[in-house]
Design an enzyme around this catalytic site. Sequence first.
Site, short mmCIF file in Angstrom:
data_model
loop_
_atom_site.label_atom_id
_atom_site.label_comp_id
_atom_site.label_asym_id
_atom_site.label_seq_id
_atom_site.Cartn_x
_atom_site.Cartn_y
_atom_site.Cartn_z
CG ASN A 111 -2.56 11.42 2.28
OD1 ASN A 111 -2.04 10.51 1.63
ND2 ASN A 111 -2.21 11.67 3.53
CE LYS A 112 -5.44 5.57 4.20
NZ LYS A 112 -6.45 4.72 3.50
CD GLN A 139 -3.62 2.85 6.68
OE1 GLN A 139 -4.24 3.26 7.65
NE2 GLN A 139 -4.22 2.55 5.55
NE ARG A 187 -0.26 1.69 3.56
CZ ARG A 187 0.77 2.51 3.67
NH1 ARG A 187 2.01 2.03 3.81
NH2 ARG A 187 0.61 3.81 3.62
N GLY A 188 0.23 2.40 -0.16
CA GLY A 188 0.99 3.63 -0.36
C GLY A 188 1.12 3.82 -1.86
CB ALA A 189 0.25 6.70 -4.05
NE ARG A 204 -6.51 0.73 -1.75
CZ ARG A 204 -5.82 1.32 -0.76
NH1 ARG A 204 -4.51 1.15 -0.66
NH2 ARG A 204 -6.43 2.09 0.12
CG ASP A 218 -3.30 7.84 -1.73
OD1 ASP A 218 -3.18 8.32 -0.59
OD2 ASP A 218 -2.97 6.68 -2.02
O1 MRU Z 1 -4.76 3.13 2.06
P1 MRU Z 1 -3.29 3.36 1.98
O2 MRU Z 1 -2.55 2.85 3.18
O3 MRU Z 1 -2.69 2.86 0.69
O4 MRU Z 1 -3.14 4.95 1.98
C1 MRU Z 1 -1.85 5.49 1.85
C2 MRU Z 1 -1.81 6.95 1.95
O5 MRU Z 1 -2.81 7.62 2.09
C3 MRU Z 1 -0.45 7.58 1.78
O6 MRU Z 1 -0.34 8.74 2.54
C4 MRU Z 1 -0.22 7.92 0.30
O7 MRU Z 1 -0.47 6.81 -0.50
C5 MRU Z 1 1.16 8.40 0.05
S1 MRU Z 1 2.37 7.12 0.24
C6 MRU Z 1 3.88 7.81 -0.12
#
Ligand code: MRU
Length: 355
Positions: free
Chosen positions: A251-252, A200, A47-49, A89, A241
């Site tokens: 973002n999250k 997270q 996970r994480g973009a 996703r 994201d």
């Molecule tokens: O649902 P996730 O854990 O994939 O969400 C991740 C985030 O919101 C991060 O802040 C974003 O992807 C940036 S990662 C460098």
Amino acid sequence: MLDITPFKFEEGRLYILDQTKLPNEEVVIELRTKEDVWDAIRELKVRGAPAIGVCAAYGLYVSVAGSDEDTDTFLKRVREAADYIDSSRPTAVNLSWALKRMVRALEKTLTDDPSISLSEAKAALLDEAREIHREDVDACMTMGKYGLELLKPGMGILTHCNAGTIATSKYGTCLAPIHLGQERGYGFRVFCDETRPLLQGARLTAWELVKNGVDTTLICDNMAAIVMKNGWVDAVVVGCDRMAANGDGANKIGTSGVAILAHEYGIPFYMFVPTSTIDLNTPAGCDIPIELRQGEEIFEMWYEKPMAPGEVKTYNPSFDVTDHEYITAVITEKGIVRPPYDINLKKLFEESDNV
Ligand code: MRU
């Protein structure tokens, strides 16, 4: 610099650190098929973009690497697998960005030389995945350096979710300056929001920062206001994201609330956004698709017994959009972008110095 990566590609095989098992177990699993890749992304094992984008690129390659057919059929198979993985996703644009790059690279190779062999076509696909990976490592390191220009030794820094080493190929986006500062003795004090519902911040950011010896304090999401009011936070750093052309950034879930609080308390709010996460085709934040996830994540997932009646309705958006007016600066690998974002983000793709 902290040496953990969320995935590795070795001898033609793709392995990921299963992030759903952290912080208690470090379990590595192999992804072989497009279904494995889809599931790993959907279930947040990776996970994480940026990490999603790079993993999808390698994942696409491994899922078709065993094909034995003519190159036209191979291209068709690659397109189908890319569409399938892309459906895992919706919000992080890095996923479709990386998959489109992979398909385009193969299309170009086949157009340039229609007589190439299947193994050459596969090699072209793998080359593109390696290039996407290499660019992400470089981008994170550069964002770390730019980020450090905005921060001073001893600062209190609040972060939300995890935009760190394990959300990228290496170093992280918004955690890169913190890791870099740690190496240089900056002595940052980091406040890490737990980040409900999937934790997270607690499970991943706290794990990653503590592992690197950073002074880290875990807080529940509803405690951000008090630590700001106490004067303990000098800057907020978060990842992204998908950033729309006008500078609104998804973002999250919970990020936009933190930005509004930071604005109220006069604290700079920095969003770290590699150019692979900027989507100029999406005009504004309201056009960004927001992933909705299942309610069990809110009332059941982290508890021995459900902590809410099973019949209760839930609303579980995985992301929210921070309006551009709350973002003090956008840190990219091509420079630090300041408002007006609608003009300066566009310029960023034309120039490579600070805008
Ligand atoms: O649902 P996730 O854990 O994939 O969400 C991740 C985030 O919101 C991060 O802040 C974003 O992807 C940036 S990662 C460098």
